[in-house]
Design a protein around this motif. Structure first.
Motif, PDB file in Angstrom:
ATOM      1  N   VAL A 159      45.399  36.393  32.061  1.00 32.65           N
ATOM      2  CA  VAL A 159      44.609  37.422  32.743  1.00 32.65           C
ATOM      3  C   VAL A 159      44.413  38.579  31.776  1.00 32.65           C
ATOM      4  N   VAL A 160      43.155  38.889  31.461  1.00 28.80           N
ATOM      5  CA  VAL A 160      42.830  39.993  30.575  1.00 28.80           C
ATOM      6  C   VAL A 160      42.817  41.304  31.372  1.00 28.80           C
ATOM      7  N   GLU A 161      42.262  41.248  32.571  1.00 30.54           N
ATOM      8  CA  GLU A 161      42.208  42.420  33.451  1.00 30.54           C
ATOM      9  C   GLU A 161      42.466  41.942  34.879  1.00 30.54           C
ATOM     10  N   LYS A 162      43.435  42.556  35.543  1.00 30.37           N
ATOM     11  CA  LYS A 162      43.812  42.150  36.889  1.00 30.37           C
ATOM     12  C   LYS A 162      42.675  42.387  37.869  1.00 30.37           C
ATOM     13  N   GLY A 163      42.629  41.529  38.876  1.00 30.72           N
ATOM     14  CA  GLY A 163      41.652  41.680  39.947  1.00 30.72           C
ATOM     15  C   GLY A 163      42.335  42.234  41.189  1.00 30.72           C
ATOM     16  N   TYR A 164      41.546  42.897  42.043  1.00 31.87           N
ATOM     17  CA  TYR A 164      42.098  43.514  43.248  1.00 31.87           C
ATOM     18  C   TYR A 164      41.186  43.259  44.440  1.00 31.87           C
ATOM     19  N   THR A 165      41.827  43.156  45.609  1.00 33.72           N
ATOM     20  CA  THR A 165      41.090  43.080  46.867  1.00 33.72           C
ATOM     21  C   THR A 165      41.490  44.275  47.720  1.00 33.72           C
ATOM     22  N   LEU A 166      40.536  44.756  48.482  1.00 31.71           N
ATOM     23  CA  LEU A 166      40.795  45.840  49.423  1.00 31.71           C
ATOM     24  C   LEU A 166      40.439  45.303  50.802  1.00 31.71           C
TER      25      LEU A 166
END
Length: 178
Positions: A157-164
């Motif tokens: 993972v280069v940049e983490k993903g997020y959910t709201l």
């Protein structure tokens, strides 16, 4: 007398006919006035209703703008404590001789920050080792898979993903195995 009565009756009938003819245009005129008044009332009601609706649109638009401007106020208020903690940590770093307590303080502030965001519905995506899913991840590059079972799976993972609240607000940028 019969003739006189007949003449009087004829005169009466003729007078009634004349009165009916005279009153007919008067009735039509009053009917036109009634219709004209009804039309004026309907136009007035329409104008008032249109103005009321226009005011409603303006009011709701203004309320929506205010809501958008203040929507993040509750979250920002909660984050102010984290900002205060960071200020204290920075002050402690300036005079610290031992780095271990500073690291522990920074970790505490980080955990507090993440907990507040988590309570607001933010979730971090853990995707390493999962099958690549374009609905949640963005593939930056593909490298040869270290093993056959890692093909088409997320390797890094280069940049983490997020959910709201279960809606993706940032896709995870990942490296997949080929």
């Amino acid at each position: 007398m019969n003739e006189k009565e007949n003449i009087q009756e004829e005169n009466l009938e003729q007078n009634e006919t004349n009165q009916e003819q005279e009153t007919a245009p008067a009735e039509e005129l009053s009917q036109e006035e009634i219709l004209s008044n009804q039309l004026a009332e309907a136009n007035d009601k329409f104008a008032r209703l249109f103005a009321e609706f226009d005011n409603y649109k303006k009011r709701t638009s203004k309320e929506r703008v205010e809501l958008i401007q203040t929507a993040g106020q509750a979250v920002i208020s909660k984050l102010l404590t984290v900002l205060d903690d960071f200020d204290r940590a920075l002050n402690a770093m300036a005079t610290a001789q031992d780095i271990t307590p500073v690291k522990e303080g920074i970790e505490l502030v980080n955990n507090k920050f993440r907990k507040i965001l988590e309570n607001e519905g933010l979730k971090e995506m853990n995707v390493v080792g999962e099958v690549f899913d374009a609905d949640f991840q963005e593939a930056i590059t593909a490298i040869p898979a270290p093993s056959d079972d890692m093909k088409n799976k997320v390797i890094d993972v280069v940049e983490k993903g997020y959910t709201l609240n279960d809606k993706v607000i940032r896709y995870a940028k990942v490296v997949i195995g080929k």
